[in-house]
Scaffold this active site. Structure first.
Site, PDB file in Angstrom:
ATOM      1  N   HIS A 295     -14.018 -28.082  30.880  1.00 18.62           N
ATOM      2  CA  HIS A 295     -14.323 -26.769  31.471  1.00 18.62           C
ATOM      3  C   HIS A 295     -13.589 -26.576  32.805  1.00 18.62           C
ATOM      4  O   HIS A 295     -12.697 -25.740  32.885  1.00 18.62           O
ATOM      5  CB  HIS A 295     -15.828 -26.528  31.627  1.00 18.62           C
ATOM      6  CG  HIS A 295     -16.589 -26.588  30.356  1.00 18.62           C
ATOM      7  ND1 HIS A 295     -16.310 -25.759  29.283  1.00 18.62           N
ATOM      8  CD2 HIS A 295     -17.621 -27.389  29.966  1.00 18.62           C
ATOM      9  CE1 HIS A 295     -17.132 -26.044  28.286  1.00 18.62           C
ATOM     10  NE2 HIS A 295     -17.928 -27.033  28.667  1.00 18.62           N
ATOM     11  N   ASP A 346     -16.322 -26.775  21.689  1.00 17.93           N
ATOM     12  CA  ASP A 346     -17.565 -27.017  22.424  1.00 17.93           C
ATOM     13  C   ASP A 346     -18.802 -26.698  21.601  1.00 17.93           C
ATOM     14  O   ASP A 346     -19.153 -27.432  20.695  1.00 17.93           O
ATOM     15  CB  ASP A 346     -17.529 -26.215  23.734  1.00 17.93           C
ATOM     16  CG  ASP A 346     -18.623 -26.613  24.714  1.00 17.93           C
ATOM     17  OD1 ASP A 346     -19.250 -27.656  24.497  1.00 17.93           O
ATOM     18  OD2 ASP A 346     -18.849 -25.890  25.692  1.00 17.93           O
TER      19      ASP A 346
END
Length: 475
Positions: A295, A346
């Site tokens: 991220h 994810d």
């Protein structure tokens, strides 16, 4: 020996004209380009010959459209797939989204997890993924105790993932996650909450003991790798981060970590330690070429410099970062600073690695008001060679002699791709355009059909069973 004839293939080249963006590269592989009429010969799952400009022969398996190297999904939480389309009723935030995730995790058993993960991995393969990095932290029984020998032992959940990956036809890098604390407050790290106890091992030493046993048990399986992950600086304290980083270096294993996905993590680290999460990782010796930060949305200039100067990789997950209102990561700044970029799906709002790579460029356009920061060749690198390298597979992600025989055929005649320049396919094509997938020399998907059968039915049945056990998720 097997041979595959590609109508067009994306082959590595010694040079490539720059696109409209800055010609920066993400991974160690040279940039590629489209070459017509390519035969790829394989033996025991490896490419042994690549012949451009040759006609197809009777013994070839024909792959039409544009054939790319196998895609790498660098960051996955397979069980999150059961949350898709179930968490939007009341808006909320990343932090409220976690409530549904915890309810889902509490319902998982090894048998349920195997069925769900098999379907999730098969969905990935349908979209061209041939290797996945599974960020695995659902380790123990719901009460935090290890699974009994009759249930598969302390690594029963990991074994479920290995079985699921093999049956789905995807290479697995299991990023076994160290998760020791429930959060980070001004006074320091907090104990695991009841819904988190199944994630924890108590200490890094206990985590390492379990993972060492797993690595020994899987040592002869060439379809899997075992790496390490620190869940985040919220879940692993600085001395523990240092211990975990030492273990990863000694084991020669990739190390991944969630980093600055939300501003709240930065605020907690600053309140408790007076530094950002990136600086905490740096001071603990956890940054470097073997590490991938996931991220990395909310970074200071100093954070970017630390990540880049250390050669730390960064995995971006644009679809999740939009879905959870995380924000836009400074992808181009990170790449220019020296951090190789890769992409992951994810929480599986989608299972489309090509869309994630395209999302990196799309986010950069929104942030800068400019097009073409990442040219098509760089986007393919993000989705292939750079991702495989982050998963401990540096020889994968290219159609070249010695590489794993992982090939993905993307149609150029769908309503999305008809009429495009094949060299720009990364900017328009996605999972729905993949129709043939070869993994380790095996044809796993043919004409859009997975060898395991009806993947949508597999997903539906697994999720129905899980939610019957968990109860309705809290939106």
């Amino acid at each position: 020996m097997s041979s595959f004839w590609c109508e067009r293939a994306w082959l590595p080249q010694s040079g490539l004209p720059a696109g409209s963006g800055t010609p920066v590269r993400s991974g160690p592989a040279p940039p590629g380009s489209v070459v017509e009429s390519v035969r790829v010969e394989t033996v025991e799952g490896r490419i042994v010959a690549v012949e451009p400009g040759v006609p197809a022969s009777d013994g070839d398996v024909r792959l039409g459209g544009l054939v790319l190297p196998g895609l790498a999904n660098t960051h996955s939480h397979a069980f999150h797939r059961a949350l898709r389309g179930r968490t939007h009723a009341d808006g909320g935030s990343f932090w409220t989204w976690r409530d549904g995730m915890y309810a889902l995790a509490a319902a998982l058993t090894p048998a349920l997890y195997e069925r769900l993960a098999r379907a999730v991995f098969a969905e990935m393969v349908l979209g061209g993924t041939t290797a996945v990095g599974e960020f695995h932290y659902v380790h123990h029984r719901a009460d935090g105790t290890p699974h009994l020998p009759a249930e598969g032992g302390p690594n029963a959940m990991a074994e479920a993932l290995r079985t699921a990956a093999r049956e789905a036809g995807v290479h697995l890098t299991l990023l076994d996650t160290c998760y020791l604390h429930g959060g980070l407050g001004p006074a320091g790290h907090e104990p695991l909450a009841p819904e988190q106890v199944r994630f924890g091992d108590g200490t890094v030493e206990a985590w390492a003991h379990r993972v060492d046993a797993l690595r020994a048990a899987w040592a002869d399986d060439d379809r899997v790798l075992v790496g390490a992950a620190a869940h985040s600086v919220r879940a692993v304290a600085p001395p523990e981060l240092a211990e975990l980083a030492r273990w990863a270096r000694q084991a020669g294993a990739p190390l991944h970590v969630h980093l600055s996905e939300q501003p709240g993590e930065n605020e907690a680290a600053l309140a408790a330690f007076g530094v950002t999460p990136t600086r905490l990782l740096h001071d603990a010796g956890a940054l470097g070429p073997g590490t991938t930060a996931v991220h990395a949305v909310h970074l200071t200039d100093d954070d970017v410099a630390l990540l880049g100067a250390s050669g730390t990789g960064v995995c971006l997950c644009p679809t999740t970062e939009r879905d959870l209102a995380d924000g836009i990561a400074p992808g181009l700044r990170l790449l220019r600073a020296g951090s190789p970029l890769s992409v992951g799906t994810d929480q599986h709002v989608g299972a489309d690695v090509l869309a994630e790579a395209r999302g990196v460029e799309e986010h950069e356009r929104l942030a800068t008001g400019r097009r073409g920061s990442f040219d098509p060749a760089t986007l393919i690198e993000l989705a292939t060679s750079a991702g495989h390298a982050a998963l401990g597979r540096p020889d994968a992600g290219r159609i070249a002699v010695g590489a794993p025989a992982d090939l993905v055929a993307v149609r150029l005649d769908t309503v999305r791709t008809a009429g495009i320049d094949p060299a720009q396919a990364a900017l328009v094509a996605g999972a729905a355009d993949v129709f043939d997938v070869v993994a380790a020399g095996e044809l796993v998907v043919r004409d859009g059909e997975h060898r395991a059968g009806d993947v949508a039915r597999m997903l539906t049945e697994a999720m129905d069973e899980i939610w019957a056990a968990a109860g309705p998720p809290r939106a």
